[in-house]
Design a protein around this motif. Structure first.
Motif, PDB file in Angstrom:
ATOM      1  N   ILE A  99      29.354  17.654  -5.902  1.00  0.00           N
ATOM      2  CA  ILE A  99      30.298  17.278  -4.875  1.00  0.00           C
ATOM      3  C   ILE A  99      31.226  18.301  -4.706  1.00  0.00           C
ATOM      4  CG2 ILE A  99      31.278  15.597  -3.636  1.00  0.00           C
ATOM      5  CD1 ILE A  99      29.383  13.612  -4.971  1.00  0.00           C
ATOM      6  N   THR A 100      31.498  18.969  -3.722  1.00  0.00           N
ATOM      7  CA  THR A 100      32.792  19.849  -3.387  1.00  0.00           C
ATOM      8  C   THR A 100      33.506  18.955  -2.277  1.00  0.00           C
ATOM      9  OG1 THR A 100      31.733  21.567  -4.173  1.00  0.00           O
ATOM     10  CG2 THR A 100      33.840  22.095  -2.794  1.00  0.00           C
ATOM     11  N   PRO A 101      34.862  18.703  -2.508  1.00  0.00           N
ATOM     12  CA  PRO A 101      35.772  18.067  -1.276  1.00  0.00           C
ATOM     13  C   PRO A 101      35.958  18.984  -0.201  1.00  0.00           C
ATOM     14  CG  PRO A 101      36.792  17.678  -3.429  1.00  0.00           C
ATOM     15  CD  PRO A 101      35.584  18.876  -3.656  1.00  0.00           C
ATOM     16  N   ARG A 102      35.767  18.492   0.942  1.00  0.00           N
ATOM     17  CA  ARG A 102      35.845  19.279   2.379  1.00  0.00           C
ATOM     18  C   ARG A 102      37.067  19.621   2.507  1.00  0.00           C
ATOM     19  NH1 ARG A 102      33.413  15.774   4.924  1.00  0.00           N
ATOM     20  NH2 ARG A 102      31.374  16.590   5.396  1.00  0.00           N
ATOM     21  N   VAL A 103      37.688  20.828   2.696  1.00  0.00           N
ATOM     22  CA  VAL A 103      38.820  21.129   3.233  1.00  0.00           C
ATOM     23  C   VAL A 103      39.283  21.013   4.465  1.00  0.00           C
ATOM     24  CG1 VAL A 103      40.590  22.873   3.029  1.00  0.00           C
ATOM     25  CG2 VAL A 103      39.029  22.782   1.280  1.00  0.00           C
ATOM     26  N   ALA A 104      40.339  20.254   4.840  1.00  0.00           N
ATOM     27  CA  ALA A 104      40.380  19.673   6.101  1.00  0.00           C
ATOM     28  C   ALA A 104      42.119  19.301   6.242  1.00  0.00           C
ATOM     29  CB  ALA A 104      39.695  18.598   6.551  1.00  0.00           C
ATOM     30  N   THR A 105      42.359  19.440   7.591  1.00  0.00           N
ATOM     31  CA  THR A 105      43.691  19.231   7.941  1.00  0.00           C
ATOM     32  C   THR A 105      43.672  17.540   8.233  1.00  0.00           C
ATOM     33  OG1 THR A 105      43.509  19.266  10.145  1.00  0.00           O
ATOM     34  CG2 THR A 105      44.328  21.265   8.879  1.00  0.00           C
ATOM     35  N   VAL A 106      44.867  17.135   8.459  1.00  0.00           N
ATOM     36  CA  VAL A 106      44.962  15.640   8.753  1.00  0.00           C
ATOM     37  C   VAL A 106      44.463  15.244  10.163  1.00  0.00           C
ATOM     38  CG1 VAL A 106      46.531  13.798   9.222  1.00  0.00           C
ATOM     39  CG2 VAL A 106      46.940  15.094   7.400  1.00  0.00           C
ATOM     40  N   ALA A 107      44.474  16.048  10.996  1.00  0.00           N
ATOM     41  CA  ALA A 107      43.848  15.960  12.318  1.00  0.00           C
ATOM     42  C   ALA A 107      42.485  16.087  12.250  1.00  0.00           C
ATOM     43  CB  ALA A 107      44.612  17.333  13.238  1.00  0.00           C
TER      44      ALA A 107
END
Length: 240
Positions: free
Chosen positions: A148-156
């Motif tokens: 499982i690789t965390p999804r890179v994302a902004t707060v928005a």
């Protein structure tokens, strides 16, 4: 005795012996595993498809015949309410599992095979899709791991996709501040802010996690509390 008679007798004896060996062999148990073949990822319903079963409101009883699901625990039980676990599978989707009273503790990294039929149901609990009432006997720890690789994302991004990404791992880079917002007898709520917005992060006192308020990246799973989008960390190392 003529040679052809001897050959005939020898041939008859050989055939009789071969038949006896064959009968004895057929009467024995097969060598090797006798149980059903182990299930692979393709034999399970993905979390994405499992979540799609929910009609959008009320309690939804998992129908008989629904495929089993399988996922890895991505939450730390000490930083969640009793009996609450977050699981994720290869599809990138997650499940919020609330186990029945008396269930064992499932450590982070444990892979669970879940047969949600026989009482399991989906419902929105404070806005977060939850699987509950699964019989304890229908949840089995299995060997192996899920990458499982965390999804890179902004707060928005996280706020926009909260209903789809709930109970799955994300990573927020370029965090501009982590500040304490409030506290109670259970723990402390922090605000995690980047250039696009702010999320809440609740850390339970029982977890023993020390929050690095100077960190610039946060990894954790998405959760929903009514209209508030949250991120839940597992250890202090989730903040860098």
């Amino acid at each position: 005795m003529r040679s052809y008679q001897i050959n005939k007798i020898m041939k008859t004896l050989f055939l009789s012996l071969a038949a006896s060996v064959l009968l004895l062999s057929c009467d024995k148990e097969p060598i090797g595993p006798t149980g059903p073949d182990p299930l692979g990822p393709g034999d399970y319903l993905s979390f994405a498809d499992f979540r799609a079963l929910y009609p959008g409101s009320g309690e939804y009883l998992i129908p008989t015949g629904t495929k089993r699901i399988r996922g890895q625990v991505i939450s730390n039980n000490t930083n969640e309410a009793n009996g609450v676990y977050r699981l994720q599978d290869e599809s990138g989707s997650g499940i919020y599992l609330y186990t029945v009273i008396g269930s064992p503790v499932y450590p982070m990294g444990t892979v669970l095979d879940i047969n949600a039929t026989g009482g399991g149901k989906l419902l929105l609990y404070n806005g977060d899709l939850e699987l509950m009432s699964v019989p304890q006997a229908n949840i089995t720890q299995v060997s192996g791991t899920i990458n499982i690789t965390p999804r890179v994302a902004t707060v928005a991004d996280i706020i926009t996709n909260k209903n789809t990404w709930a109970s799955s791992l994300v990573k927020i880079n370029n965090v501009t501040s982590i500040s304490q917002a409030s506290s109670n007898s259970t723990g402390v709520t922090y605000n995690v802010t980047d250039a696009t917005g702010t999320l809440s992060m609740f850390v339970r006192t029982a977890s023993g996690i020390t929050v690095n308020t100077s960190g610039t990246s946060v990894t954790g799973y998405v959760s929903i509390y009514n209209t508030t989008t949250q991120i839940g960390i597992r250890t202090a190392a989730d903040i860098q």
